[in-house]
Design an enzyme around this catalytic site. Structure first.
Site, mmCIF file in Angstrom:
data_model
loop_
_atom_site.group_PDB
_atom_site.id
_atom_site.type_symbol
_atom_site.label_atom_id
_atom_site.label_comp_id
_atom_site.label_asym_id
_atom_site.label_seq_id
_atom_site.Cartn_x
_atom_site.Cartn_y
_atom_site.Cartn_z
ATOM 1 N N HIS A 137 0.853 -1.182 0.000
ATOM 2 C CA HIS A 137 0.000 0.000 0.000
ATOM 3 C C HIS A 137 0.889 1.232 0.000
ATOM 4 O O HIS A 137 2.121 1.140 0.025
ATOM 5 C CB HIS A 137 -0.944 0.004 1.204
ATOM 6 C CG HIS A 137 -2.145 -0.879 1.027
ATOM 7 N ND1 HIS A 137 -3.104 -0.628 0.065
ATOM 8 C CD2 HIS A 137 -2.538 -2.006 1.677
ATOM 9 C CE1 HIS A 137 -4.043 -1.560 0.131
ATOM 10 N NE2 HIS A 137 -3.715 -2.422 1.095
ATOM 11 N N ASP A 167 0.148 6.687 -3.944
ATOM 12 C CA ASP A 167 -1.133 6.373 -4.580
ATOM 13 C C ASP A 167 -1.550 7.450 -5.578
ATOM 14 O O ASP A 167 -1.968 7.149 -6.700
ATOM 15 C CB ASP A 167 -2.235 6.248 -3.521
ATOM 16 C CG ASP A 167 -2.246 4.892 -2.828
ATOM 17 O OD1 ASP A 167 -1.443 4.011 -3.219
ATOM 18 O OD2 ASP A 167 -3.045 4.714 -1.903
#
Length: 373
Positions: A137, A167
């Site tokens: 992540h 991200d």
């Protein structure tokens, strides 16, 4: 006549969660016909558990898109997607490498159907390499790029920060750039490309401040929290005010620092703005003592007409009501799905085009009939 720059471009969106959703929302906001391909039972993960209303992250990242719910584990579902690929210009996916290929929808299989297709794969570590199959992540990608290790002050715990840089800057914006570049070339040559975006790569590529400091300091890593752009200079850091708020100063250029010190009525500090090391601590302490004499509102009033790159550190709520953000149309209200949500507008302005919310975030499978018709 105003025309959306991506009008007529169909994008098949096989992504889930933040990186792909923001990428395709940018494309949708610019006029692309974005079709979310979702599992029929519960949709993509950002919708939340089955039977509950979609979560906030889904609402703020999926406007101007259509939803097509289909089971890719069934042969007829794959056949339907192949038909959609034949008429699309872009496909964006965020599965681990090889997953779509095993379903018969990988890059090689897709370009056999549509040679001009732009096929963008967003993954943590890329299509190749020793970590290509490893889960991750944003925090992991930032750490691998050397970012989180720099995000700490005076021995504090390293933090990825509130904005998921890997991200968004990595997975979303880097993908959009790659897609648009390949799309431009495909319109010239008729040949598509596979765009391979690794968020770890992109996060590393954004860490230019620390890399330049490493070069400046003779090849040594900059001390976390003491880099030029992370608080290492008196002229580029934050200061606590009398009411326990903070004032941000970004006066890197001498003219801005001079204007700031003049507003502080401390011309003796003009020569201290670029002190580093122990001298930096002494200079920061003197500036901090001066800033601590007034509230944030008082400093905003003092600096209102001073060109010194000084701004209040706003809370999220304050940022949403800020006069400049409102004047720029950056805060919008979008109704749909039984709720009205506060969202950020497309931050791209261009001539002969005006951003608009054409559709709220879609219900699961809302456009199946239209796309199958």
């Amino acid at each position: 006549m105003a025309r959306a720059p991506l009008e007529g471009v169909r994008v098949l969106d096989f992504t889930a969660m933040l990186p792909g959703a923001i990428c395709t929302q940018f494309l949708a906001d610019l006029g692309a016909d974005v079709v979310k391909i979702e599992p029929p039972e519960h949709g993509e993960a950002a919708r939340g558990p089955k039977g509950t209303p979609p979560g906030g992250i889904f609402h703020v990242t999926n406007r101007n898109k259509k939803s097509y719910a289909i089971d890719l584990k069934q042969a007829e579902g794959v056949d339907t997607i192949r038909c959609l690929i034949a008429g699309a210009q872009v496909l964006v996916e965020s599965f681990r490498p090889g997953v779509l290929a095993r379903l018969g929808l990988g890059w090689e299989q897709a370009r056999a159907i549509n040679p001009a297709l732009i096929y963008c794969s967003i993954t943590g570590y890329g299509q190749e390499g020793p970590l290509s199959q490893k889960a991750g992540h944003d925090i992991n990608y930032q750490c691998m790029g050397g970012i989180v290790g720099q995000n700490r002050i005076d021995g504090s715990r390293p933090s990825p920060g509130a904005v998921p840089v890997a991200d968004l800057g990595g997975g979303a914006l880097t993908s959009a750039v790659g897609i648009l570049a390949a799309l431009y070339d495909a319109q010239r040559t008729g040949q598509g490309r596979h765009v391979d975006i690794a968020m770890a790569d992109a996060a590393m590529a954004l860490n230019v401040g620390a890399l330049s400091s490493k070069m400046m300091f003779g090849g040594h890593d900059p001390v976390p929290g003491r880099d030029i752009l992370s608080g290492g200079l008196p002229c580029y850091t934050t200061y606590r005010t009398a009411d326990d708020r903070y004032l941000a100063v970004g006066a890197l250029e001498p003219k801005f620092w001079q204007a700031f010190c003049t507003a502080l009525e401390r011309p003796d500090l003009i020569a201290r703005g670029w002190d580093m090391g122990p001298k930096r601590d002494a200079a920061v302490a003197e500036v901090a003592d001066a800033i601590a004499t007034k509230t944030l509102a008082e400093w905003v009033a003092v600096l209102k007409h001073v060109d010194a790159c000084a701004t209040p550190v706003l809370t999220l709520e304050e940022s949403l009501t800020d006069a400049n953000a409102r004047a720029r149309g950056m805060v919008i209200e979008v109704a749909g799905g039984g709720a009205t949500t506060t969202q950020y507008a497309l931050p791209i302005r261009m001539s002969d085009f005006e951003f608009a919310v054409r559709m709220p975030p879609p219900l699961l499978g809302e456009h199946n009939r239209e796309l199958e018709g």
